[in-house]
Design a protein around this motif. Structure first.
Motif, PDB file in Angstrom:
ATOM      1  N   VAL A 465       3.367  -8.506  66.173  1.00 45.98           N
ATOM      2  CA  VAL A 465       2.510  -9.656  66.465  1.00 45.98           C
ATOM      3  C   VAL A 465       3.385 -10.897  66.444  1.00 45.98           C
ATOM      4  CG1 VAL A 465       0.342  -8.711  65.622  1.00 45.98           C
ATOM      5  CG2 VAL A 465       1.872  -9.844  64.029  1.00 45.98           C
ATOM      6  N   GLY A 466       3.011 -11.894  67.243  1.00 45.25           N
ATOM      7  CA  GLY A 466       3.820 -13.114  67.340  1.00 45.25           C
ATOM      8  C   GLY A 466       3.503 -14.091  66.223  1.00 45.25           C
ATOM      9  N   ARG A 467       3.632 -15.386  66.508  1.00 42.92           N
ATOM     10  CA  ARG A 467       3.387 -16.405  65.492  1.00 42.92           C
ATOM     11  C   ARG A 467       1.925 -16.349  65.032  1.00 42.92           C
ATOM     12  NH1 ARG A 467       5.855 -21.664  64.130  1.00 42.92           N
ATOM     13  NH2 ARG A 467       7.662 -20.885  65.297  1.00 42.92           N
ATOM     14  N   LEU A 468       1.730 -16.198  63.746  1.00 40.18           N
ATOM     15  CA  LEU A 468       0.372 -16.103  63.213  1.00 40.18           C
ATOM     16  C   LEU A 468      -0.190 -17.487  62.958  1.00 40.18           C
ATOM     17  CD1 LEU A 468       1.001 -13.216  60.675  1.00 40.18           C
ATOM     18  CD2 LEU A 468      -0.083 -13.031  62.906  1.00 40.18           C
ATOM     19  N   ASP A 469      -1.482 -17.606  63.031  1.00 45.70           N
ATOM     20  CA  ASP A 469      -2.149 -18.877  62.753  1.00 45.70           C
ATOM     21  C   ASP A 469      -2.363 -18.980  61.243  1.00 45.70           C
ATOM     22  OD1 ASP A 469      -3.781 -21.057  62.445  1.00 45.70           O
ATOM     23  OD2 ASP A 469      -5.048 -20.581  64.178  1.00 45.70           O
ATOM     24  N   GLU A 470      -1.402 -19.586  60.559  1.00 49.34           N
ATOM     25  CA  GLU A 470      -1.445 -19.608  59.097  1.00 49.34           C
ATOM     26  C   GLU A 470      -2.604 -20.464  58.576  1.00 49.34           C
ATOM     27  OE1 GLU A 470       2.364 -20.281  57.290  1.00 49.34           O
ATOM     28  OE2 GLU A 470       3.363 -19.047  58.783  1.00 49.34           O
ATOM     29  N   THR A 471      -2.939 -21.494  59.313  1.00 58.83           N
ATOM     30  CA  THR A 471      -4.047 -22.341  58.892  1.00 58.83           C
ATOM     31  C   THR A 471      -5.351 -21.563  58.910  1.00 58.83           C
ATOM     32  OG1 THR A 471      -2.870 -24.115  59.982  1.00 58.83           O
ATOM     33  CG2 THR A 471      -5.111 -24.581  59.273  1.00 58.83           C
ATOM     34  N   LYS A 472      -5.562 -20.850  60.002  1.00 58.54           N
ATOM     35  CA  LYS A 472      -6.787 -20.057  60.124  1.00 58.54           C
ATOM     36  C   LYS A 472      -6.834 -18.987  59.025  1.00 58.54           C
ATOM     37  CE  LYS A 472      -8.962 -17.002  63.571  1.00 58.54           C
ATOM     38  NZ  LYS A 472     -10.343 -17.435  63.733  1.00 58.54           N
ATOM     39  N   ALA A 473      -5.683 -18.369  58.782  1.00 57.85           N
ATOM     40  CA  ALA A 473      -5.631 -17.307  57.771  1.00 57.85           C
ATOM     41  C   ALA A 473      -5.979 -17.847  56.389  1.00 57.85           C
ATOM     42  CB  ALA A 473      -4.248 -16.679  57.760  1.00 57.85           C
ATOM     43  N   ALA A 474      -5.538 -19.089  56.111  1.00 57.30           N
ATOM     44  CA  ALA A 474      -5.793 -19.656  54.789  1.00 57.30           C
ATOM     45  C   ALA A 474      -7.215 -20.187  54.669  1.00 57.30           C
ATOM     46  CB  ALA A 474      -4.790 -20.761  54.501  1.00 57.30           C
ATOM     47  N   ARG A 475      -7.789 -20.592  55.808  1.00 57.20           N
ATOM     48  CA  ARG A 475      -9.137 -21.179  55.753  1.00 57.20           C
ATOM     49  C   ARG A 475     -10.213 -20.117  55.780  1.00 57.20           C
ATOM     50  NH1 ARG A 475      -8.759 -26.213  59.935  1.00 57.20           N
ATOM     51  NH2 ARG A 475      -7.394 -27.505  58.662  1.00 57.20           N
ATOM     52  N   GLU A 476      -9.967 -19.051  56.548  1.00 60.25           N
ATOM     53  CA  GLU A 476     -11.011 -18.038  56.686  1.00 60.25           C
ATOM     54  C   GLU A 476     -10.598 -16.814  55.879  1.00 60.25           C
ATOM     55  OE1 GLU A 476     -11.875 -17.534  60.870  1.00 60.25           O
ATOM     56  OE2 GLU A 476     -11.758 -19.713  61.118  1.00 60.25           O
ATOM     57  N   LEU A 477     -11.089 -16.795  54.652  1.00 60.70           N
ATOM     58  CA  LEU A 477     -10.573 -15.804  53.713  1.00 60.70           C
ATOM     59  C   LEU A 477     -11.233 -14.435  53.867  1.00 60.70           C
ATOM     60  CD1 LEU A 477     -10.233 -18.095  50.609  1.00 60.70           C
ATOM     61  CD2 LEU A 477      -8.453 -17.325  52.151  1.00 60.70           C
ATOM     62  N   ASN A 478     -12.317 -14.348  54.604  1.00 59.76           N
ATOM     63  CA  ASN A 478     -12.975 -13.061  54.763  1.00 59.76           C
ATOM     64  C   ASN A 478     -12.268 -12.250  55.836  1.00 59.76           C
ATOM     65  OD1 ASN A 478     -14.614 -10.894  54.881  1.00 59.76           O
ATOM     66  ND2 ASN A 478     -16.372 -11.970  55.742  1.00 59.76           N
ATOM     67  N   ILE A 479     -11.248 -11.506  55.424  1.00 60.19           N
ATOM     68  CA  ILE A 479     -10.445 -10.787  56.410  1.00 60.19           C
ATOM     69  C   ILE A 479     -10.938  -9.367  56.623  1.00 60.19           C
ATOM     70  CG2 ILE A 479      -8.338 -12.119  56.080  1.00 60.19           C
ATOM     71  CD1 ILE A 479      -7.405  -9.781  54.234  1.00 60.19           C
ATOM     72  N   ALA A 480     -11.878  -8.932  55.795  1.00 59.82           N
ATOM     73  CA  ALA A 480     -12.295  -7.539  55.889  1.00 59.82           C
ATOM     74  C   ALA A 480     -13.259  -7.308  57.049  1.00 59.82           C
ATOM     75  CB  ALA A 480     -12.942  -7.109  54.585  1.00 59.82           C
ATOM     76  N   CYS A 481     -13.821  -8.369  57.609  1.00 61.56           N
ATOM     77  CA  CYS A 481     -14.761  -8.282  58.728  1.00 61.56           C
ATOM     78  C   CYS A 481     -15.929  -7.364  58.401  1.00 61.56           C
ATOM     79  CB  CYS A 481     -14.078  -7.788  60.001  1.00 61.56           C
ATOM     80  SG  CYS A 481     -12.621  -8.697  60.430  1.00 61.56           S
ATOM     81  N   LEU A 482     -16.402  -7.383  57.178  1.00 60.93           N
ATOM     82  CA  LEU A 482     -17.497  -6.489  56.805  1.00 60.93           C
ATOM     83  C   LEU A 482     -18.846  -7.046  57.236  1.00 60.93           C
ATOM     84  CD1 LEU A 482     -16.302  -5.398  53.272  1.00 60.93           C
ATOM     85  CD2 LEU A 482     -16.278  -4.064  55.378  1.00 60.93           C
TER      86      LEU A 482
ATOM     87  N   VAL B  39      -5.528 -26.750  54.435  1.00 60.24           N
ATOM     88  CA  VAL B  39      -6.443 -25.612  54.444  1.00 60.24           C
ATOM     89  C   VAL B  39      -7.552 -25.760  53.406  1.00 60.24           C
ATOM     90  CG1 VAL B  39      -4.749 -24.046  55.378  1.00 60.24           C
ATOM     91  CG2 VAL B  39      -4.929 -24.255  52.920  1.00 60.24           C
ATOM     92  N   TYR B  40      -7.329 -26.615  52.423  1.00 57.89           N
ATOM     93  CA  TYR B  40      -8.330 -26.700  51.356  1.00 57.89           C
ATOM     94  C   TYR B  40      -8.210 -28.034  50.640  1.00 57.89           C
ATOM     95  CZ  TYR B  40     -10.865 -25.501  47.092  1.00 57.89           C
ATOM     96  OH  TYR B  40     -11.739 -25.490  46.048  1.00 57.89           O
ATOM     97  N   LEU B  41      -9.348 -28.634  50.350  1.00 59.46           N
ATOM     98  CA  LEU B  41      -9.385 -29.892  49.601  1.00 59.46           C
ATOM     99  C   LEU B  41     -10.302 -29.704  48.406  1.00 59.46           C
ATOM    100  CD1 LEU B  41      -9.970 -32.816  52.110  1.00 59.46           C
ATOM    101  CD2 LEU B  41      -8.243 -32.772  50.319  1.00 59.46           C
ATOM    102  N   GLU B  42      -9.781 -30.004  47.215  1.00 65.78           N
ATOM    103  CA  GLU B  42     -10.628 -29.941  46.032  1.00 65.78           C
ATOM    104  C   GLU B  42     -10.871 -31.366  45.575  1.00 65.78           C
ATOM    105  OE1 GLU B  42      -9.500 -26.996  42.934  1.00 65.78           O
ATOM    106  OE2 GLU B  42      -9.778 -28.698  41.587  1.00 65.78           O
TER     107      GLU B  42
END
Lengths: 482, 129
Positions: A465-482, B39-42
């Motif tokens: 995979v290429g450059r990952l969107d680190e901001t999105k990864a840190a903001r959207e913590l629900n990675i399990a897609c349940l 990514v986060y503000l507290e």
């Protein structure tokens, strides 16, 4: 590469379970039952084997490539340590065995490993005794600070504050805060070490102690370290040595001789046990004589007849800090490593770790900013500030481009006191050829930053995979897609 | 970009006098640039008290987590929840829509301790060295 779910084919099975010939009944309440069957992938056994074998071939580790992740001491883990740790006599030992009647005599070998590792760490660190229980460095820090607190309580000291330098690992202030202390940050001086004058101004009767990593996260050995410990002692404070960077001085300098009272050692760094990906690690903590009573229980002792036993009767102990005796398998690997190297071997570990870091630093100095020139210890911290200014290429882009060159990136953006930092720790294990290949890659990236910065911004190109969107990864913590 | 109306801390927080002892507090555009994507503000709760130079929250970016320092001491009277939920708006408008908290200052003269826009600009020039 497709996800295992995407490879699913309706109705395909790896095995078929025979129809049950005994009555079954389910007593779960309806609200606990799924409305629909779980959407599990449907694959044959061969599909599954190929999928996970392919994934495993994409693993990156010290066994495949150079891994100069600063402050992590990603050294090679000798296979003989793995071999011995997998002996059934060790690997299949039940942790409750020593507590059963007669069980202690069935676990003498394991207890001896714990006892002797303690003895060797005492000698290496200049401490009076160690607990082997903490499961990692940060756990060791908390254990150490809890003993610091127990010491002050016992003496009726009113202490409120723990001092940490601004270059500290984030776990230092976290450990002190969890133990109930207010954390105050001591700034660095122009040489990148804790400022002695700032320390003097901040030190007072309420100072419980100081936490110091030496060499620090810039890879610099604080020349005033002895004076710092004396100053802290002058207010009946305790000096805590964070052993994160012990690899730089192991066999050369003993924290106890510098005046430290509490030391934690990361076995998984300095003593070559596997780590990364969250562990397991081991963070044994050593203390000077006046703190021995506060060590966690149990303690392995050697009886007069030469046998080993677990001792629990320690009224001043801070109590249990881990189930059983720590990560025994990790301690065992470190024990084997220590025995293999011996005293002389350990000295050469520190010498070569320092030599390798300085070699990289000197070779890369013309191409990257070096905020703290001079001799470093086991790691060097470069800055991409020049690249940012000249072409908008950041430390992040350089790190990603290194992946394309086949190297694990260095630690970046830490320590935070250096802008656009790239923290490189080669360890003693690497050959000159490997170091030269890394240096060449770093020089090529510095040149590309000037001539074709956009290619660095697009890196990595050669990975699944290429450059990952680190901001999105840190903001959207629900990675399990349940 | 530096707001000429605001005064600044060395840690790049700004404060603006909103009248009647209330000051809006935010992060300078220089700080936001250095942080990268947030990514986060507290942020604190309304009613919390803060000291000048004390921490009032945490900003976490893809690079690092940093404390937020209060330019003035007093009581927190308003918190920009919209900013906490959508940190991107800080960069879009750091000195207006992107404020973080409002403080009812216990000692409004603390405002005078802070760097004015000209001093802050000079400070940034030395920082960039």
């Amino acid at each position: 590469m497709k996800l295992v779910f995407e490879k699913s084919s309706a109705g395909r099975r790896g095995l078929r379970i025979p129809k049950s010939d005994v009555p079954t009944s389910i007593h779960l309440k309806k609200e606990y039952l799924r409305a629909q069957p779980a959407a599990l992938p449907e694959l044959s056994e061969l599909d599954v084997v190929r999928h996970f074998t392919e994934l495993s071939r994409r693993n990156y580790g010290v066994d495949t490539n150079f891994y100069p992740l600063g402050s992590c001491t990603m050294k090679y883990n000798p296979k003989v340590c793995e071999r011995i740790a997998s002996y059934p006599g060790f690997a299949h030992l039940h942790p409750l065995l020593p507590q059963l009647r007669g069980g202690g005599m069935l676990t003498q070998g394991a207890l001896e490993v714990l006892y002797e590792t303690d003895l060797m760490l005492r000698e290496i660190c200049g401490m009076a005794a160690f607990t082997m229980q903490p499961m990692a460095g940060a756990h060791g820090e908390l254990t150490g600070i809890m003993m610091m607190a127990a010491y002050h309580r016992d003496r009726g000291n009113h202490k409120t504050t723990v001092l940490v330098p601004d270059s500290a690992h984030g776990t230092n202030p976290a450990s002190a805060a969890i133990a109930g202390y207010t954390v105050k940050t001591v700034p660095s001086d122009e040489h990148g070490c804790m400022s002695l004058s700032a320390l003097k101004a901040m030190l007072n009767e309420e100072t419980a102690g100081i936490m110091l990593t030496c060499p620090n996260t810039l890879g610099l050995f604080n020349p005033h370290v002895k004076e710092i410990c004396e100053l802290v002692h002058s207010v009946d404070g305790l000096a805590y040595y964070d052993g994160a960077n012990l690899n730089a001085i192991v066999g050369k300098v003993r924290p106890g001789d510098l005046g430290f009272d509490i030391v934690h050692v990361n076995l998984h760094k300095t003593f070559a046990t596997p780590h990364g990906g969250g562990g397991p690690g081991a963070g044994p903590v050593g203390v000077v004589e006046k703190l021995v009573d506060y060590l966690p229980v149990s303690v392995v002792v050697k009886r007069e007849d030469g046998t080993y036993a677990l001792e629990y009767n320690r009224p001043k102990s801070i109590g249990y800090i881990a189930p059983f005796y720590g990560n025994f398998g990790v301690i065992l690997r470190a024990y084997v490593y220590l025995l293999m190297l011996g005293r002389e071997g350990l000295e050469r570990v520190a010498e070569n770790a320092v030599l390798n870091a300085n070699y990289i630093k000197e070779k890369l100095k013309p191409y990257y900013d070096l905020p703290h020139p001079g001799i470093c210890k086991h790691e060097c911290v470069l800055s991409a500030a020049r690249q940012v200014k000249e072409s908008g290429v950041h430390a992040l882009d350089i790190a990603k481009a290194l992946i394309d060159a086949g190297f694990h990136p260095p630690t970046m953006y830490f320590p935070t006191i250096v802008k656009e930092s790239l923290m490189i720790e080669p360890t003693e294990c690497e050959s000159k050829e490997t170091l030269d290949a890394f240096i060449e890659a770093m020089i090529a990236i510095a040149q590309k930053a000037r001539t074709e910065p956009e290619t660095l911004k697009a890196a990595p190109m050669t990975t699944p995979v290429g450059r990952l969107d680190e901001t999105k990864a840190a903001r959207e913590l629900n990675i399990a897609c349940l | 970009m530096i707001d000429p109306e605001a005064r600044y801390l060395r840690t790049h927080e700004w404060a603006k006098d909103e009248g009647r002892g209330v000051f809006a507090v935010g992060l300078s555009s220089y700080a936001l640039e250095q942080l990268g994507d947030i990514v986060y503000l507290e942020l604190p709760e309304v009613g919390d008290t803060v000291e000048q130079g004390g921490t009032f929250g945490v900003v976490e970016s893809v690079k690092a987590a940093s404390d937020l320092y209060a330019p003035l001491g007093g009581e927190v009277v308003e918190v920009n929840r919209a900013a906490a939920e959508n940190p991107d708006m800080l960069k879009e408008d750091p000195y207006e829509e992107g404020w973080l908290i409002k403080i009812k200052a216990s000692n409004p003269s603390e405002f005078e301790d802070l760097m004015d826009a000209r001093e802050y600009k000079q400070f940034l020039e030395t920082e960039a060295e």
